[in-house]
Motif scaffolding. Sequence first.
Motif, PDB file in Angstrom:
ATOM      1  N   UNK A   1       0.922  -1.148  -0.025  1.00  0.00           N
ATOM      2  CA  UNK A   1       0.084  -0.043   0.069  1.00  0.00           C
ATOM      3  C   UNK A   1       0.866   1.238   0.071  1.00  0.00           C
ATOM      4  N   UNK A   2       0.273   2.345  -0.340  1.00  0.00           N
ATOM      5  CA  UNK A   2       1.063   3.641  -0.500  1.00  0.00           C
ATOM      6  C   UNK A   2       1.818   3.880   0.959  1.00  0.00           C
ATOM      7  N   UNK A   3       0.776   3.583   1.975  1.00  0.00           N
ATOM      8  CA  UNK A   3       1.495   3.872   3.400  1.00  0.00           C
ATOM      9  C   UNK A   3       2.746   3.029   3.842  1.00  0.00           C
ATOM     10  N   UNK A   4       2.569   1.643   3.298  1.00  0.00           N
ATOM     11  CA  UNK A   4       3.987   0.952   3.551  1.00  0.00           C
ATOM     12  C   UNK A   4       4.978   1.432   2.683  1.00  0.00           C
ATOM     13  N   UNK A   5       4.804   1.664   1.619  1.00  0.00           N
ATOM     14  CA  UNK A   5       5.907   2.281   0.687  1.00  0.00           C
ATOM     15  C   UNK A   5       6.533   3.366   1.299  1.00  0.00           C
ATOM     16  N   UNK A   6       5.738   4.512   1.758  1.00  0.00           N
ATOM     17  CA  UNK A   6       6.014   5.687   2.409  1.00  0.00           C
ATOM     18  C   UNK A   6       6.503   5.253   3.525  1.00  0.00           C
TER      19      UNK A   6
ATOM     20  N   UNK B   1       1.180  13.597   0.586  1.00  0.00           N
ATOM     21  CA  UNK B   1       0.568  15.183   1.076  1.00  0.00           C
ATOM     22  C   UNK B   1       1.424  15.913   1.625  1.00  0.00           C
ATOM     23  N   UNK B   2       1.654  17.087   1.338  1.00  0.00           N
ATOM     24  CA  UNK B   2       2.514  18.180   2.259  1.00  0.00           C
ATOM     25  C   UNK B   2       1.659  19.307   2.561  1.00  0.00           C
ATOM     26  N   UNK B   3       1.851  19.660   3.484  1.00  0.00           N
ATOM     27  CA  UNK B   3       1.069  20.650   4.215  1.00  0.00           C
ATOM     28  C   UNK B   3       0.716  22.183   3.683  1.00  0.00           C
ATOM     29  N   UNK B   4       2.020  22.432   2.757  1.00  0.00           N
ATOM     30  CA  UNK B   4       1.951  23.794   2.005  1.00  0.00           C
ATOM     31  C   UNK B   4       2.700  23.498   1.037  1.00  0.00           C
ATOM     32  N   UNK B   5       2.703  24.839   0.379  1.00  0.00           N
ATOM     33  CA  UNK B   5       3.403  25.202  -0.895  1.00  0.00           C
ATOM     34  C   UNK B   5       4.990  25.428  -0.316  1.00  0.00           C
ATOM     35  N   UNK B   6       4.967  26.172   0.835  1.00  0.00           N
ATOM     36  CA  UNK B   6       6.493  26.149   1.403  1.00  0.00           C
ATOM     37  C   UNK B   6       6.959  24.978   1.733  1.00  0.00           C
ATOM     38  N   UNK B   7       6.274  23.974   2.085  1.00  0.00           N
ATOM     39  CA  UNK B   7       6.948  22.581   2.585  1.00  0.00           C
ATOM     40  C   UNK B   7       7.447  22.028   1.361  1.00  0.00           C
ATOM     41  N   UNK B   8       6.637  21.979   0.327  1.00  0.00           N
ATOM     42  CA  UNK B   8       7.271  21.318  -0.939  1.00  0.00           C
ATOM     43  C   UNK B   8       8.478  21.985  -1.446  1.00  0.00           C
ATOM     44  N   UNK B   9       8.435  23.305  -1.426  1.00  0.00           N
ATOM     45  CA  UNK B   9       9.630  23.737  -2.017  1.00  0.00           C
ATOM     46  C   UNK B   9      10.812  23.662  -1.055  1.00  0.00           C
ATOM     47  N   UNK B  10      10.333  23.601   0.065  1.00  0.00           N
ATOM     48  CA  UNK B  10      11.660  23.291   1.151  1.00  0.00           C
ATOM     49  C   UNK B  10      12.206  21.890   0.719  1.00  0.00           C
ATOM     50  N   UNK B  11      11.205  21.005   0.689  1.00  0.00           N
ATOM     51  CA  UNK B  11      11.616  19.516   0.205  1.00  0.00           C
ATOM     52  C   UNK B  11      12.304  19.218  -0.887  1.00  0.00           C
TER      53      UNK B  11
ATOM     54  N   UNK C   1      17.677  12.881  -1.757  1.00  0.00           N
ATOM     55  CA  UNK C   1      17.384  11.701  -0.927  1.00  0.00           C
ATOM     56  C   UNK C   1      15.886  11.158  -1.355  1.00  0.00           C
ATOM     57  N   UNK C   2      15.097  11.930  -1.527  1.00  0.00           N
ATOM     58  CA  UNK C   2      13.645  11.578  -1.858  1.00  0.00           C
ATOM     59  C   UNK C   2      13.741  10.710  -3.244  1.00  0.00           C
ATOM     60  N   UNK C   3      14.462  11.198  -3.969  1.00  0.00           N
ATOM     61  CA  UNK C   3      14.541  10.306  -5.106  1.00  0.00           C
ATOM     62  C   UNK C   3      15.245   9.051  -5.006  1.00  0.00           C
ATOM     63  N   UNK C   4      16.200   9.184  -4.285  1.00  0.00           N
ATOM     64  CA  UNK C   4      16.935   7.774  -4.191  1.00  0.00           C
ATOM     65  C   UNK C   4      16.001   6.784  -3.398  1.00  0.00           C
TER      66      UNK C   4
ATOM     67  N   UNK D   1       8.052   7.095  -9.133  1.00  0.00           N
ATOM     68  CA  UNK D   1       8.251   8.786  -9.087  1.00  0.00           C
ATOM     69  C   UNK D   1       7.395   8.999  -8.064  1.00  0.00           C
ATOM     70  N   UNK D   2       7.613  10.207  -7.745  1.00  0.00           N
ATOM     71  CA  UNK D   2       6.985  11.018  -6.396  1.00  0.00           C
ATOM     72  C   UNK D   2       5.915  12.124  -7.041  1.00  0.00           C
ATOM     73  N   UNK D   3       4.921  12.103  -6.533  1.00  0.00           N
ATOM     74  CA  UNK D   3       3.871  13.258  -6.687  1.00  0.00           C
ATOM     75  C   UNK D   3       3.741  14.161  -5.541  1.00  0.00           C
ATOM     76  N   UNK D   4       3.429  15.285  -5.527  1.00  0.00           N
ATOM     77  CA  UNK D   4       3.145  15.992  -4.289  1.00  0.00           C
ATOM     78  C   UNK D   4       1.693  16.610  -4.256  1.00  0.00           C
ATOM     79  N   UNK D   5       1.003  16.262  -3.169  1.00  0.00           N
ATOM     80  CA  UNK D   5      -0.463  17.016  -3.246  1.00  0.00           C
ATOM     81  C   UNK D   5      -0.202  18.138  -2.255  1.00  0.00           C
ATOM     82  N   UNK D   6      -0.466  19.342  -2.710  1.00  0.00           N
ATOM     83  CA  UNK D   6      -0.162  20.520  -1.697  1.00  0.00           C
ATOM     84  C   UNK D   6      -1.472  20.875  -1.064  1.00  0.00           C
TER      85      UNK D   6
END
Length: 476
Positions: free
Chosen positions: A4-9, A45-55, A62-65, A76-81
């Motif tokens: 599941x997505x949660x397991x992967x994450x 899902x990230x809590x804000x646009x700022x979070x996304x930019x920061x990540x 690190x995320x990619x790896x 692939x990784x997608x964000x939901x802001x």
Amino acid sequence: MEKTCTEVWNSCLQIIKDNIPNQSFKTWFEPISALKLEGKVLTIQVPSLFFYEWLEEHYVGLLRKTVKKQLGDEGRLEYNIVVDKSSSTGSPYTTNMPSNGNGAEAKTQSMPIPVSINKDIKNPFIIPGLKKLNVDPQLNPNYTFDNYIEGDCNRLARSAGYAVAAKPGGTSFNPLMIYGGVGLGKTHLAQAIGNEIKRNVPDKLVIYVSCEKFCQQFVDSLKNNTINDFVNFYQAMDVIIMDDVHNFAGKEKTQDIFFHIFNHLHQSGKQVILTSDKAPKDLAGLEERLLSRFKWGLSADLQVPDLETRVAILKKKMYADGIELPGEVIEYVAHNIDNNVRELEGAMVSLLAQSTLNKKDIDLALAKQMLKNFIKNTSKEISMEYIQKLVCEYFEVPVDMVKSQTRKREIVQARQISMYLSKSHTKSSLKTIGAFFGGRDHSTVIYACQTVEDLIETDKKFKAYVNDIQKKLKMS
Ligand code: ADP
Ligand code: MG
């Protein structure tokens, strides 16, 4: 069985946790939740646009790896802001969105990170009703344009400030950077802009914050895991006034955060006003990218006010406080305190206090006596004139005799001691000293200093004289 997505994450999080400091993990990864997994695409899902930019900026590699490790090379990784409905005006967020990390990461763009923005999810982090709630701008109502005296020293800064106040975010003075030495009126002017904006348009969200306080708030928000509230708060402002940005020096993380807040505000046409004790180009310990932002708008400096402006400032202040002082007293104060408006005002306040306590009117003599410490404290350099005066008083000889050609013993002695003290207490050259004491040449000064030194060693009484005078000199 498919994971599941949660397991992967969660597996990703395990790896991430081992690779970054615990505090960073808590701040930047704990607030993330896994939303869905479709084929090889994991959506978080990230809590804000700022979070996304920061990540993107700090953790994209690190995320990619980790994502690839879990999902294979196609992973692939997608964000939901999460975007707060009340603060989103149209969809400004899709513009200027970097689609990938910067710097070293830019080379390996094998994993694009598309962004989808979900506007239906209520942001749980935003301060409820912030837009309606009027934020306390933290302004001091006493700092206005009305009582900010104009002079050559501040004309550009003052009029730029006025233009900004009339049209915040709508001039090319964004950011407006006001810089200058201590006590020259930076805080006053910056706050006057804020007060004027509030006066013109009361619902504008204006916030005044010292850089120091901002840094402290940032540290606190890291500790309390409220970084998102912190950033959201500042990004919701229409006008941010940040005082003393030189205090950012060496605080890289806070600079990073401010960089993001700055970009967000600037992109959405909000006004940024900054003050600093140095011109942007001379600010040390600030990141280049932040400095370059500071240079985008207008930098205007405040100079030391000239005598006329100082008098005007004092008069205005007197008027405001309902005091009256004789003209010559004002002149005296303005003349002697010449490098700092705060000290100028301080001198007035102490004059006033003294006169109230002693129930005495202030005349020039009293002012002189009362301000003695004040004025001396501003570390005036000791002048040759003053040395000469002190020495002559001490030996009770007429001042002008020292400069004359007379060879009378006590005059010669006063002259030689004056030269000796001038040598040790002023920065004047031998030549200047000789010229000052009756047009003598530098060898006369060397001889005088030698004679005094010899006498100090051999003549106890003489040594006591010199010590006495030196003491008086230091007391002054
Ligand atoms: P800074 O922030 O540059 O250290 P401040 O803004 O705190 O200086 O100013 C010090 C004091 O001098 C304040 O009380 C301010 O009101 C006063 N002041 C400075 N410049 C002026 C001016 N042009 N007119 C009137 N008051 C001034
Ligand atoms: Mg200040």
